[in-house]
Design an enzyme around this catalytic site. Structure first.
Site, PDB file in Angstrom:
ATOM      1  CE  LYS A  32       0.172  -1.573   4.069  1.00 39.49           C
ATOM      2  NZ  LYS A  32      -1.145  -2.375   4.484  1.00 39.49           N
ATOM      3  CB  THR A  33      -0.616  -7.026   6.290  1.00 31.35           C
ATOM      4  OG1 THR A  33      -1.058  -6.042   5.018  1.00 31.35           O
ATOM      5  CG2 THR A  33      -1.925  -7.748   6.763  1.00 31.35           C
ATOM      6  CG  ASP A 223      -3.500  -1.374   7.206  1.00 32.35           C
ATOM      7  OD1 ASP A 223      -2.325  -0.918   6.957  1.00 32.35           O
ATOM      8  OD2 ASP A 223      -3.931  -2.296   6.502  1.00 32.35           O
ATOM      9  CD  GLN A 254       2.213   1.434  -1.784  1.00 31.87           C
ATOM     10  OE1 GLN A 254       1.331   0.542  -2.257  1.00 31.87           O
ATOM     11  NE2 GLN A 254       3.305   0.688  -0.683  1.00 31.87           N
ATOM     12  NE  ARG A 610       0.885  -2.384  -6.023  1.00 30.28           N
ATOM     13  CZ  ARG A 610       1.392  -2.508  -4.729  1.00 30.28           C
ATOM     14  NH1 ARG A 610       0.610  -3.366  -4.066  1.00 30.28           N
ATOM     15  NH2 ARG A 610       2.056  -1.665  -4.413  1.00 30.28           N
TER      16      ARG A 610
END
Length: 743
Positions: A32-33, A223, A254, A610
């Site tokens: 995503k980033t 974001d 999320q 995670r």
């Protein structure tokens, strides 16, 4: 354009489709980033000026890292991007026009501690019960109202909010909210929520300002869009109009911050708000093994309200998830730490995280880690800028640039000691409220408000005010670093700290020196960006908007990380332990509505994703909660995960000293799978034991009683004994811990 080659086909399309609204649904670990960063880099390469791009993130750290990556991709133009958190960007946009809102440009930003202090003072003045009107609870109610766009006057007319207050016996929240806002305005201060609301107000009161910003920001990117609240939704919609070149990135799976006001409907309904929006689904997970991804998918697919997607991994299959039952929370801590010692040989302590639902769960893990001399950090602890000595020094900075900041004045007036005590300040406060002026104005001219203090006290008050007036002038003439140096000298803080040679005093002095270092770095960084003069107000804005995520992992020492699942969002570790997988803990006992249970399921999804290589889940059959031992059933969410991805381990039974006249119970059988019995309907079966119904027994706490039955709880797999005690009624005890004597 070579950097586009690093993207997969869906990522590349999401990066290069720049016109009109776009929704990028990014599964866990899907890059995503990278997509957001490359999209901005692509816009710059297409000739869009950096100042025309606004990128909104949820931490300052994320904004800094993205800007650095963009600079590496396309050069130095990235430094002119308007990029940061909602709060930092709004602060930047509001300051030049603060007078239109009734503030000065040097308004103070109150952090959570400041806000709680104001609320505590208001509740005390009104004689409200401090056990009911806890500052944290009241601030939470006020913040929720602000995030929903509810003003103080609207709050008092909202029947639903008033009913919720009555249920908590907080009948005067509406009044406290009104007084709180009045105090903020009188202090020329805004809290975090006000920054967003006042940005909207600014565009309402000035068509010129609204048009200017809408024309300036041709492209708006957001974001973590699933974590936005109603006010943030309105802000983004307003700023992106009328071009609607808006790109939002997030993952509905999320969305875990509803308690902060986040509204998952913002991302679920994006295409209803923008019917022409393009949808891109990033479904390849680059972080985790196939088994971890598949297990997380099987869990989250049980939710009803979601954007359909199937995340996949092309990494190796990897190990199954491990589920470990324990008899109690101490056994759980021992077992987890033993596995940490094993995992450390492969991934080091930095590669390991222990996640839990509530902060209270960290205690037993801390104790066990200390016992075995294993280094650890608790993520979400007291941050550098929340330490007392740092907030004291910052208080001088705040009061120097904003003479109306009463909270800052109350913090610093006694540090170092000047003979101005609490009784005097109560009189100053009362006079200031009566005459509608700042505390510092009363101290500067005590006779004008007929302040009832001695002549000697008046001199001390005037001396303090004179010192602050001098610092106020200095703040307008000197850059942030040299101003800070002068403040420490003029106020006597430097001398007072030098005199304290205790270990704690030395540590505090070192922290203040580190603050000076931080200010110097801030000024130097601004100079590198072409800004010659940096006033202290710019540094204060930066500091007041710091978050835990911006600081807590700066420690370079190798340590095991302990944190709540909420704090873990956005992070990754080779090995993850998820502790306390019990009903009424995870999911929380306070979550009963279907929407609340779905959010708890999303929270577990975040926890599992995670982990990169190994994921261990555990639950304790009994745990101390609220001062007493509670018996627990495994979390319902364990039933939601496909058993093909689980390895269920043999229950760990702690060693228990034999009780006289009792035979030991045979070891529990291996747990073949997650219990299929519904968690709310435990089944039982009678077992063979040394005790039977009708036996008379004695217990060292409850006294004498008669055994009703001895049985095995099939859900928790605990052997229990039910006893009708003569004096305290019927109790159910764990058979292994009962410690009974036969009468």
């Amino acid at each position: 354009m070579d950097f586009l080659e690093a993207l997969n086909s869906v990522q590349r399309e999401a990066v290069t489709t720049t016109e009109g609204p776009s929704l990028i649904v990014a599964g866990a670990g899907s890059g995503k980033t990278r997509v957001l960063t490359y999209r901005i880099a692509y816009l710059l390469q297409q000739g869009v000026p950096a100042g025309r791009i606004m990128a909104l993130t949820f931490t300052n750290k994320a904004a800094r890292e993205m800007k650095e990556r963009i600079q590496r991709l396309v050069g130095t133009d990235a430094r002119y991007l308007v990029m940061g958190t909602f709060h930092s960007v709004c602060t930047r946009l509001i300051r030049p026009y603060a007078d239109l809102l009734g503030y000065t440009r040097d308004f103070t930003i109150y952090d959570t501690a400041d806000s709680k202090s104001v609320i505590k003072a208001i509740c005390k003045e009104r004689g409200l019960d401090e056990k009911i009107y806890k500052p944290t609870a009241v601030l939470s109610r006020i913040s929720m109202a602000k995030n929903s766009g509810v003003s103080p006057s609207q709050y008092g007319a909202n029947t639903q909010l008033l009913r919720e207050d009555r249920e908590q016996r907080m009948y005067e929240v509406a009044t406290v909210y009104e007084l709180y806002q009045a105090r903020l305005r009188a202090a020329n201060a805004m809290d975090f929520d006000d920054l967003l609301i006042n940005m909207l107000r600014l565009m309402d009161v000035s068509e010129e300002v609204k048009t200017k910003y809408q024309q300036q920001f041709q492209y708006v990117l957001v974001d973590e869009y699933q974590d936005t609240n109603y006010i943030q939704f309105l802000l983004v919609k307003r700023l992106a109009a009328p071009q609607d070149n808006i790109c939002v990135v997030g993952d509905d799976a999320q969305s875990i911050y509803s308690f902060r006001g986040a509204d998952i409907r913002n991302i679920l309904n994006f295409r209803q708000v923008y019917p022409q929006a393009r949808l891109f689904k990033l479904e390849r997970n680059y972080r985790s093994t196939q088994t971890i991804v598949n297990a997380a998918n099987s869990l989250i697919h049980k939710n009803v309200n979601q954007i359909e997607k199937t995340v996949y991994s092309e990494k190796e299959a990897g190990d199954p998830l491990h589920l470990q039952p324990y008899m109690d929370d101490r056994a759980e801590a021992e077992g987890v730490v033993q596995r940490i010692q094993q995992a450390h040989r492969k991934v080091g302590y930095d590669g390991i995280a222990v996640l839990y639902r509530t902060n209270a769960q960290s205690r037993v893990f801390e104790g066990e880690l200390r016992k075995r001399n294993i280094p650890y950090r608790i993520y979400g602890g007291t941050s550098f800028y929340q330490r007392k000595e740092i907030k004291d020094v910052l208080g001088y900075f705040r009061l120097a640039v904003n003479a109306r900041d009463n909270e800052a004045l109350l913090r610093i007036v006694g540090f170092p000691g000047r003979g101005i005590g609490e009784t005097t300040m109560k009189k100053v406060s009362a006079n200031a409220i009566e005459h509608h002026c700042p505390y510092l104005a009363v101290m500067r001219s005590p006779d004008e408000t007929a302040l009832d203090v001695s002549a000697a006290t008046k001199k001390r008050l005037q001396a303090f005010a004179l010192m602050m007036d001098g610092l106020a002038t200095l703040s307008e003439e000197t850059d942030a670093y040299h101003f800070a140096e002068q403040v420490l000298r003029v106020t006597g803080v430097q001398t007072a700290m030098a005199l304290d040679r205790t270990p704690e005093g030395i540590d505090r002095a070192q922290n203040v020196q580190e603050l000076l270092n931080a200010i110097r770095e801030f000024v130097d960084q601004r100079q590198q960006e072409g800004i010659d003069y940096t006033p202290i107000t710019d540094f204060l804005s930066e500091v007041s908007l710091q978050t835990d995520q911006d600081e807590n992992l700066a420690d370079t020492t190798e340590r095991v990380t302990l944190m709540t699942v909420h704090s873990a969002k956005g992070l990754e570790f080779p090995v993850v332990f998820i502790a306390g997988m019990e009903e009424n803990l995870f999911p929380s006992q306070f979550c009963v509505k279907p929407s609340e249970i779905e959010e708890e399921r999303r929270l577990l999804y975040v926890a599992i994703t995670r982990s990169m290589e190994q994921c261990y889940l555990s639950f304790a059959r009994q745990r101390f909660r609220n001062g007493q031992m509670a018996f627990n059933s495994p979390s319902r969410f364990l039933q939601d995960i496909d058993r093909r991805f689980f390895e269920v381990n043999r229950p760990v039974v702690p060693k228990v000293q034999a009780v006289p006249k009792m035979q030991p119970i045979p070891s529990m059988p291996t747990m073949p799978s997650v219990p299929k019995t519904p968690v709310n309907g435990a089944t039982t079966s009678l077992i063979n034991a040394v005790w039977k119904g009708g036996d008379r027994v004695s217990h060292r706490v409850f006294g004498s009683g008669t055994v009703v039955r001895v049985y095995r709880d099939e859900v928790t797999e605990n052997d229990k004994i039910e006893i009708a005690f003569d004096n305290v009624g019927t109790k159910t005890l764990l058979l292994t811990h009962a410690k009974l004597d036969r009468i």
